[in-house]
Design a protein around this motif. Sequence first.
Motif, PDB file in Angstrom:
ATOM      1  N   ILE A  89      46.139  37.779  55.792  1.00 25.70           N
ATOM      2  CA  ILE A  89      45.670  36.553  55.169  1.00 25.70           C
ATOM      3  C   ILE A  89      46.395  36.401  53.835  1.00 25.70           C
ATOM      4  O   ILE A  89      46.990  37.349  53.321  1.00 25.70           O
ATOM      5  CB  ILE A  89      44.142  36.540  54.986  1.00 25.70           C
ATOM      6  N   ASP A  90      46.355  35.199  53.281  1.00 24.91           N
ATOM      7  CA  ASP A  90      47.208  34.884  52.128  1.00 24.91           C
ATOM      8  C   ASP A  90      46.987  35.823  50.946  1.00 24.91           C
ATOM      9  O   ASP A  90      47.945  36.287  50.323  1.00 24.91           O
ATOM     10  CB  ASP A  90      46.978  33.438  51.689  1.00 24.91           C
ATOM     11  N   VAL A  91      45.727  36.110  50.617  1.00 24.41           N
ATOM     12  CA  VAL A  91      45.462  36.934  49.434  1.00 24.41           C
ATOM     13  C   VAL A  91      46.030  38.337  49.622  1.00 24.41           C
ATOM     14  O   VAL A  91      46.576  38.932  48.680  1.00 24.41           O
ATOM     15  CB  VAL A  91      43.950  36.973  49.116  1.00 24.41           C
ATOM     16  N   LEU A  92      45.962  38.876  50.832  1.00 26.48           N
ATOM     17  CA  LEU A  92      46.517  40.205  51.092  1.00 26.48           C
ATOM     18  C   LEU A  92      48.042  40.184  51.069  1.00 26.48           C
ATOM     19  O   LEU A  92      48.680  41.125  50.571  1.00 26.48           O
ATOM     20  CB  LEU A  92      46.021  40.734  52.432  1.00 26.48           C
ATOM     21  N   GLN A  93      48.624  39.126  51.590  1.00 31.48           N
ATOM     22  CA  GLN A  93      50.083  39.008  51.571  1.00 31.48           C
ATOM     23  C   GLN A  93      50.616  38.977  50.142  1.00 31.48           C
ATOM     24  O   GLN A  93      51.616  39.626  49.815  1.00 31.48           O
ATOM     25  CB  GLN A  93      50.519  37.730  52.311  1.00 31.48           C
ATOM     26  N   ASP A  94      49.951  38.215  49.283  1.00 31.77           N
ATOM     27  CA  ASP A  94      50.387  38.122  47.887  1.00 31.77           C
ATOM     28  C   ASP A  94      50.306  39.477  47.193  1.00 31.77           C
ATOM     29  O   ASP A  94      51.255  39.911  46.530  1.00 31.77           O
ATOM     30  CB  ASP A  94      49.523  37.096  47.152  1.00 31.77           C
TER      31      ASP A  94
END
Length: 204
Positions: A89-94
Amino acid sequence: MIEKSLSKELSINEGEWTDLPNGSVLWIPNFINPLESNSVFDALYHDLTWREDKILMFGKRVTIPRLQAWYGDASYQYSNLKLDPLPWIDVLQDLRHRCETVAECPFNSVLANLYRTGQDSNGWHSDNEPELGEQPVIASLSFGATRRFSLKHNATKQKVIIDLPAGSLLVMAGELQRHWKHCVPKTARYVDPRINLTFRQIYK
Protein backbone atom coordinates in the motif's frame (compact mmCIF):
# COMPACT_ATOMS: atom_id res chain seq x y z
CA MET A 1 29.00 13.29 16.93
CA ILE A 2 26.61 12.54 19.78
CA GLU A 3 27.45 9.37 21.68
CA LYS A 4 24.66 7.80 23.71
CA SER A 5 25.51 5.25 26.37
CA LEU A 6 23.02 2.40 26.11
CA SER A 7 24.36 -0.11 28.61
CA LYS A 8 27.33 -0.81 30.84
CA GLU A 9 28.86 -2.95 28.11
CA LEU A 10 28.41 -1.16 24.81
CA SER A 11 27.29 2.13 23.29
CA ILE A 12 26.30 3.25 19.83
CA ASN A 13 26.34 6.59 18.06
CA GLU A 14 23.32 8.56 16.92
CA GLY A 15 22.99 9.19 13.21
CA GLU A 16 25.88 7.05 11.97
CA TRP A 17 26.92 3.44 11.64
CA THR A 18 28.40 1.82 14.75
CA ASP A 19 30.54 -1.30 14.46
CA LEU A 20 29.76 -3.91 17.11
CA PRO A 21 31.49 -7.24 17.61
CA ASN A 22 30.24 -9.34 14.66
CA GLY A 23 27.86 -6.79 13.20
CA SER A 24 26.88 -3.16 12.79
CA VAL A 25 23.89 -0.93 13.54
CA LEU A 26 22.64 2.46 12.44
CA TRP A 27 20.33 4.39 14.78
CA ILE A 28 18.55 7.59 13.73
CA PRO A 29 16.14 8.61 16.53
CA ASN A 30 14.51 11.47 14.57
CA PHE A 31 14.29 9.82 11.13
CA ILE A 32 10.64 10.92 10.81
CA ASN A 33 9.39 14.09 12.49
CA PRO A 34 6.71 13.87 15.23
CA LEU A 35 3.84 15.28 13.16
CA GLU A 36 4.37 12.89 10.27
CA SER A 37 5.05 10.02 12.66
CA ASN A 38 1.62 10.46 14.28
CA SER A 39 -0.04 10.53 10.87
CA VAL A 40 1.79 7.38 9.76
CA PHE A 41 0.83 5.56 12.96
CA ASP A 42 -2.86 6.32 12.37
CA ALA A 43 -2.66 5.15 8.75
CA LEU A 44 -0.90 1.90 9.66
CA TYR A 45 -3.21 1.20 12.61
CA HIS A 46 -6.36 1.56 10.51
CA ASP A 47 -5.25 0.43 7.05
CA LEU A 48 -3.10 -2.65 7.63
CA THR A 49 -4.75 -6.06 7.77
CA TRP A 50 -3.70 -7.18 11.24
CA ARG A 51 -3.79 -10.86 12.20
CA GLU A 52 -3.30 -12.91 15.34
CA ASP A 53 -1.03 -15.88 14.66
CA LYS A 54 0.26 -18.94 16.48
CA ILE A 55 3.82 -20.29 16.31
CA LEU A 56 5.45 -23.52 17.42
CA MET A 57 7.45 -23.21 20.64
CA PHE A 58 8.90 -26.22 22.47
CA GLY A 59 6.51 -28.49 20.62
CA LYS A 60 3.40 -26.46 21.43
CA ARG A 61 1.45 -23.94 19.37
CA VAL A 62 1.19 -20.65 21.23
CA THR A 63 -0.40 -17.32 20.33
CA ILE A 64 2.08 -14.60 19.41
CA PRO A 65 1.80 -11.79 22.03
CA ARG A 66 1.20 -9.07 19.42
CA LEU A 67 -0.63 -8.63 16.12
CA GLN A 68 1.24 -8.74 12.83
CA ALA A 69 0.88 -8.21 9.09
CA TRP A 70 3.09 -9.21 6.16
CA TYR A 71 3.31 -7.15 2.97
CA GLY A 72 5.55 -7.35 -0.08
CA ASP A 73 6.63 -9.53 -2.96
CA ALA A 74 7.51 -12.84 -1.30
CA SER A 75 6.33 -15.29 1.34
CA TYR A 76 8.16 -15.68 4.65
CA GLN A 77 8.31 -18.55 7.11
CA TYR A 78 9.48 -18.74 10.73
CA SER A 79 8.65 -21.05 13.66
CA ASN A 80 6.50 -23.20 11.32
CA LEU A 81 4.37 -20.18 10.44
CA LYS A 82 4.10 -19.22 6.76
CA LEU A 83 3.16 -15.64 5.91
CA ASP A 84 1.88 -15.01 2.39
CA PRO A 85 2.28 -11.38 1.34
CA LEU A 86 -0.44 -8.80 0.96
CA PRO A 87 0.13 -6.22 -1.83
CA TRP A 88 2.03 -3.04 -1.02
CA ILE A 89 0.00 0.00 0.00
CA ASP A 90 1.14 3.57 -0.59
CA VAL A 91 2.27 4.38 2.96
CA LEU A 92 4.42 1.23 3.10
CA GLN A 93 5.90 1.88 -0.33
CA ASP A 94 6.94 5.40 0.67
CA LEU A 95 8.56 4.25 3.91
CA ARG A 96 10.24 1.37 2.10
CA HIS A 97 11.94 3.68 -0.40
CA ARG A 98 13.14 6.04 2.35
CA CYS A 99 14.63 3.16 4.31
CA GLU A 100 16.30 1.76 1.19
CA THR A 101 18.04 5.08 0.60
CA VAL A 102 19.52 5.18 4.10
CA ALA A 103 20.32 1.46 4.40
CA GLU A 104 21.70 1.34 0.84
CA CYS A 105 19.91 -1.95 0.37
CA PRO A 106 16.77 -3.00 -1.55
CA PHE A 107 13.80 -4.36 0.40
CA ASN A 108 11.00 -6.45 -1.07
CA SER A 109 8.99 -7.24 2.08
CA VAL A 110 7.97 -5.80 5.44
CA LEU A 111 6.76 -7.38 8.67
CA ALA A 112 4.51 -5.07 10.69
CA ASN A 113 4.02 -5.68 14.42
CA LEU A 114 1.34 -4.06 16.56
CA TYR A 115 2.12 -4.00 20.29
CA ARG A 116 -1.30 -3.22 21.79
CA THR A 117 -0.20 -2.87 25.43
CA GLY A 118 2.93 -3.24 27.53
CA GLN A 119 2.17 -6.95 27.82
CA ASP A 120 2.64 -7.45 24.09
CA SER A 121 6.25 -8.36 23.39
CA ASN A 122 8.77 -10.10 21.14
CA GLY A 123 11.08 -12.65 22.79
CA TRP A 124 14.78 -13.20 22.16
CA HIS A 125 15.35 -14.21 18.54
CA SER A 126 17.46 -13.66 15.43
CA ASP A 127 16.20 -12.90 11.94
CA ASN A 128 18.40 -15.59 10.42
CA GLU A 129 16.08 -17.63 8.23
CA PRO A 130 17.81 -18.94 5.05
CA GLU A 131 15.64 -16.85 2.72
CA LEU A 132 17.07 -13.67 4.30
CA GLY A 133 20.57 -14.44 2.98
CA GLU A 134 23.98 -14.69 4.63
CA GLN A 135 24.10 -11.14 6.04
CA PRO A 136 20.55 -9.78 6.29
CA VAL A 137 19.96 -6.05 6.44
CA ILE A 138 16.90 -5.28 8.58
CA ALA A 139 15.52 -1.73 8.70
CA SER A 140 13.25 -1.21 11.72
CA LEU A 141 10.91 1.81 11.95
CA SER A 142 8.97 2.63 15.13
CA PHE A 143 5.70 4.54 15.53
CA GLY A 144 3.51 5.24 18.55
CA ALA A 145 4.70 4.52 22.07
CA THR A 146 8.38 4.26 22.97
CA ARG A 147 9.42 0.68 23.75
CA ARG A 148 12.70 -0.80 24.93
CA PHE A 149 14.79 -2.79 22.46
CA SER A 150 17.63 -5.08 23.56
CA LEU A 151 20.46 -6.76 21.69
CA LYS A 152 22.56 -9.56 23.23
CA HIS A 153 25.67 -11.21 21.80
CA ASN A 154 25.32 -15.00 21.69
CA ALA A 155 28.84 -15.75 22.94
CA THR A 156 29.98 -12.79 25.05
CA LYS A 157 26.49 -11.87 26.38
CA GLN A 158 27.32 -8.20 25.83
CA LYS A 159 24.20 -6.08 25.52
CA VAL A 160 22.97 -2.94 23.84
CA ILE A 161 19.76 -1.51 25.31
CA ILE A 162 17.92 1.37 23.72
CA ASP A 163 14.49 2.98 24.00
CA LEU A 164 13.08 3.39 20.49
CA PRO A 165 10.88 6.50 20.18
CA ALA A 166 8.28 7.21 17.52
CA GLY A 167 9.85 8.08 14.18
CA SER A 168 13.14 6.33 14.92
CA LEU A 169 15.01 4.09 12.49
CA LEU A 170 17.31 1.23 13.52
CA VAL A 171 19.17 -0.70 10.84
CA MET A 172 20.90 -3.99 11.67
CA ALA A 173 23.50 -5.29 9.21
CA GLY A 174 26.61 -7.40 8.68
CA GLU A 175 26.81 -10.63 10.68
CA LEU A 176 24.56 -9.29 13.45
CA GLN A 177 21.74 -11.82 12.92
CA ARG A 178 24.22 -14.70 13.11
CA HIS A 179 25.90 -13.60 16.36
CA TRP A 180 23.26 -11.55 18.20
CA LYS A 181 19.69 -11.93 19.39
CA HIS A 182 17.22 -9.11 19.99
CA CYS A 183 13.92 -8.63 21.79
CA VAL A 184 11.19 -6.18 22.81
CA PRO A 185 10.43 -7.15 26.45
CA LYS A 186 7.16 -6.75 28.29
CA THR A 187 6.69 -3.76 30.58
CA ALA A 188 4.45 -3.47 33.64
CA ARG A 189 3.91 0.25 33.17
CA TYR A 190 1.10 1.59 31.02
CA VAL A 191 2.10 2.34 27.43
CA ASP A 192 0.08 3.30 24.40
CA PRO A 193 0.12 1.05 21.32
CA ARG A 194 3.27 0.82 19.21
CA ILE A 195 3.71 -0.20 15.57
CA ASN A 196 7.04 -1.49 14.31
CA LEU A 197 7.91 -2.07 10.64
CA THR A 198 10.87 -4.29 9.77
CA PHE A 199 11.82 -4.04 6.10
CA ARG A 200 13.85 -6.90 4.68
CA GLN A 201 14.96 -8.57 1.45
CA ILE A 202 13.60 -12.08 0.83
CA TYR A 203 15.64 -14.22 -1.55
CA LYS A 204 13.19 -16.65 -3.21
